[in-house]
Design an enzyme around this catalytic site. Structure first.
Site, PDB file in Angstrom:
ATOM      1  N   TYR A 115      -4.037  -2.851  12.799  1.00 40.33           N
ATOM      2  CA  TYR A 115      -4.628  -1.626  12.255  1.00 40.33           C
ATOM      3  C   TYR A 115      -5.383  -0.845  13.332  1.00 40.33           C
ATOM      4  CZ  TYR A 115      -3.884  -2.322   7.211  1.00 40.33           C
ATOM      5  OH  TYR A 115      -3.349  -2.436   5.965  1.00 40.33           O
TER       6      TYR A 115
ATOM      7  N   LYS B 214       1.519 -16.128  11.921  1.00 41.79           N
ATOM      8  CA  LYS B 214       2.952 -16.146  12.216  1.00 41.79           C
ATOM      9  C   LYS B 214       3.093 -16.722  13.628  1.00 41.79           C
ATOM     10  CE  LYS B 214       7.292 -15.177  11.299  1.00 41.79           C
ATOM     11  NZ  LYS B 214       8.087 -15.938  10.301  1.00 41.79           N
TER      12      LYS B 214
ATOM     13  N   ASP C  63       5.138 -15.951   5.953  1.00 40.54           N
ATOM     14  CA  ASP C  63       6.291 -15.804   5.049  1.00 40.54           C
ATOM     15  C   ASP C  63       6.292 -16.911   3.995  1.00 40.54           C
ATOM     16  OD1 ASP C  63       6.783 -17.562   7.153  1.00 40.54           O
ATOM     17  OD2 ASP C  63       8.874 -16.979   7.426  1.00 40.54           O
TER      18      ASP C  63
ATOM     19  N   ASP D 169      -3.698  -7.754   3.954  1.00 38.26           N
ATOM     20  CA  ASP D 169      -3.432  -6.577   3.120  1.00 38.26           C
ATOM     21  C   ASP D 169      -2.258  -6.875   2.188  1.00 38.26           C
ATOM     22  OD1 ASP D 169      -3.518  -3.837   2.276  1.00 38.26           O
ATOM     23  OD2 ASP D 169      -1.770  -3.472   3.545  1.00 38.26           O
TER      24      ASP D 169
ATOM     25  N   ASP E 217      -2.285  -7.971  -2.158  1.00 40.05           N
ATOM     26  CA  ASP E 217      -1.577  -7.225  -3.213  1.00 40.05           C
ATOM     27  C   ASP E 217      -0.675  -8.173  -4.002  1.00 40.05           C
ATOM     28  OD1 ASP E 217      -2.653  -4.747  -2.392  1.00 40.05           O
ATOM     29  OD2 ASP E 217      -0.766  -3.719  -2.818  1.00 40.05           O
TER      30      ASP E 217
HETATM   31  C1  IPM Z   1      -6.517  -1.853   1.177  1.00 35.62           C
HETATM   32  C2  IPM Z   1      -5.753  -0.571   1.345  1.00 35.62           C
HETATM   33  C3  IPM Z   1      -6.069   0.033   2.700  1.00 35.62           C
HETATM   34  C4  IPM Z   1      -5.640  -0.951   3.763  1.00 35.62           C
HETATM   35  C5  IPM Z   1      -5.469   1.429   2.959  1.00 35.62           C
HETATM   36  C6  IPM Z   1      -5.830   2.412   1.885  1.00 35.62           C
HETATM   37  C7  IPM Z   1      -5.853   1.951   4.309  1.00 35.62           C
HETATM   38  O1  IPM Z   1      -4.394  -0.784   1.178  1.00 35.62           O
HETATM   39  O2  IPM Z   1      -7.762  -1.813   1.240  1.00 35.62           O
HETATM   40  O3  IPM Z   1      -5.912  -2.898   0.965  1.00 35.62           O
HETATM   41  O4  IPM Z   1      -4.462  -0.994   4.152  1.00 35.62           O
HETATM   42  O5  IPM Z   1      -6.501  -1.701   4.232  1.00 35.62           O
HETATM   43 MN    MN Z   2      -3.896  -2.817   0.555  1.00 35.51          MN
END
Ligand code: IPM
Ligand code: MN
Length: 365
Positions: free
Chosen positions: A142, A192, A224, A248, A252
């Site tokens: 990032y 990884k 993975d 990240d 999710d």
């Molecule tokens: C998160 C979001 C952010 C990230 C974005 C909005 C920059 O997806 O906080 O998980 O990738 O960190």
């Molecule tokens: Mn995210």
């Protein structure tokens, strides 16, 4: 009354709606715990761009740093999708995280018993899941340099850099080991290392820190495989520590265990500062319709009480209110499935229900 100051950055899309509910509850429970919370609300992300031509201004960053405690709703939306990289709302968020120095992003994944049928996964797979993802937040791909777009023989290309230094890995690993001490005593470090140099640095750095924590059981997993294991058998995990990009993506994926991305809170800590944000995005498709699930934001407010205000009682009160709302069958659209005993509710109804729950408790305690 003790006085505390925080900054609120409601941001874009459903950000302002969910932030409104969260701050309302936060202020109420703080008052119950003899704390007068002064909240300064500032523009951020796309809405800040519309006002000032950039997703965050120096003044706003300074105010956030001065307060040290920041609550953020969500940023982004189609309206700002074609802006150049550094003007995008997301760039403002990255800048804020970096400037605050909040390198450890805690994302707790807990399956509420009342929601075990809301997940797309089988009840017996997810029941009892309790994972803490510790995501490194101010380094990795990032932020790595160089980062540019160029052209080679008429073929455009782009470069991002995944870089981790030993000290960056070790400070976030420490947060994970400390957290594990208060939980089930296990840390799984995800990387990884079979392919990436930066992951080999990650792994050897974590191994060094592990020597300071002989009471903690450390394991390593390739990212993975981890993506698969989260879905196959989530209960195997206690604390997971991983880099910015992997964290990240994995968080999710893990959110689906809880029934909805709308359930996941987060706390980002470092340098004495705290940034609290729901993991979900700005969901422009449902913004302004009054249907957004505010629970991730509300749970983030609980984390703010716990980590920044050191009001454990206030944090628990909010978390109990969430649990009782879910037990009572109240469901926003993202969680609703016509299951018996459940009622479809909008953002406002959730706010009222939670406010009632936290104030009713005062009388009985
Ligand atoms: C998160 C979001 C952010 C990230 C974005 C909005 C920059 O997806 O906080 O998980 O990738 O960190
Ligand atoms: Mn995210």
């Amino acid at each position: 009354m003790k006085k505390e100051t925080i900054i609120a950055l409601p941001g874009d899309g459903i950000g302002p709606e969910v932030t409104g509910v969260a701050l309302n509850l936060l202020q109420t429970v703080c008052r119950q715990h003899n704390t007068d919370l002064e909240i300064t609300t500032l523009p951020f992300g796309g809405s800040c761009y519309d006002q000032y031509g950039q997703p965050v201004t120096e003044e706003i960053l300074e105010q956030c740093k001065a307060a040290g405690t920041v609550f953020l709703g969500a940023v982004g939306g189609v309206k700002w999708d074609n802006l150049s990289g550094d003007l995008r709302p997301e760039a403002g968020l990255l800048k804020l995280r970096k400037e605050l120095g909040v390198f450890a992003n805690l994302r707790p994944i807990q399956v509420h018993p009342a929601l075990s049928s809301a997940s797309s996964l089988k009840k017996e797979v997810i029941d009892g899941t309790d994972i803490l993802i510790v995501r490194e937040l101010t380094g990795g791909i990032y932020f790595g340099k160089p980062r540019f777009t160029s052209e080679e023989n008429g073929d455009p290309f782009s470069v991002d850099t995944m870089k981790y230094s030993r000290s960056e890995v070790q400070r976030v690993a420490r947060v994970a080991f400390e957290a594990a001490r208060k939980r089930d005593g296990r840390v799984c470090s995800v990387d990884k290392a079979n392919v990436l140099e930066s992951s080999r640095m990650w792994r050897s750095s974590v191994l060094e820190i592990a020597e300071e924590y002989p009471d903690i059981e450390l394991s390593h997993m390739l990212v993975d495989n981890c993506a698969m294991q989260i879905i196959r058998d989530p209960k195997q995990f206690d604390v997971m520590v991983t880099g910015n990009l992997f964290g990240d993506i994995l968080s999710d994926a893990a959110s689906m265990l809880t029934g909805s991305l709308g359930m996941l809170p987060s706390a980002s800590l470092g340098g004495g500062n705290g940034l609290y944000e729901p993991v979900h995005g700005s969901a422009p498709d449902i913004a302004g319709k009054g249907v957004a699930n505010p629970l991730a934001a509300v749970a983030s407010a609980a984390l703010l009480c716990r980590y920044s205000l050191k009001l454990e009682g206030a944090a628990t009160r909010i978390e109990e209110a969430i649990a009782s709302l879910l037990a009572a069958g109240i469901r926003t659209a993202d969680l609703y499935s016509e299951e018996e005993g459940t009622t479809l509710a909008g953002t406002e109804e959730v706010r009222e229900w939670l406010l009632d729950a936290v104030t009713a408790k005062t009388q009985t305690i």
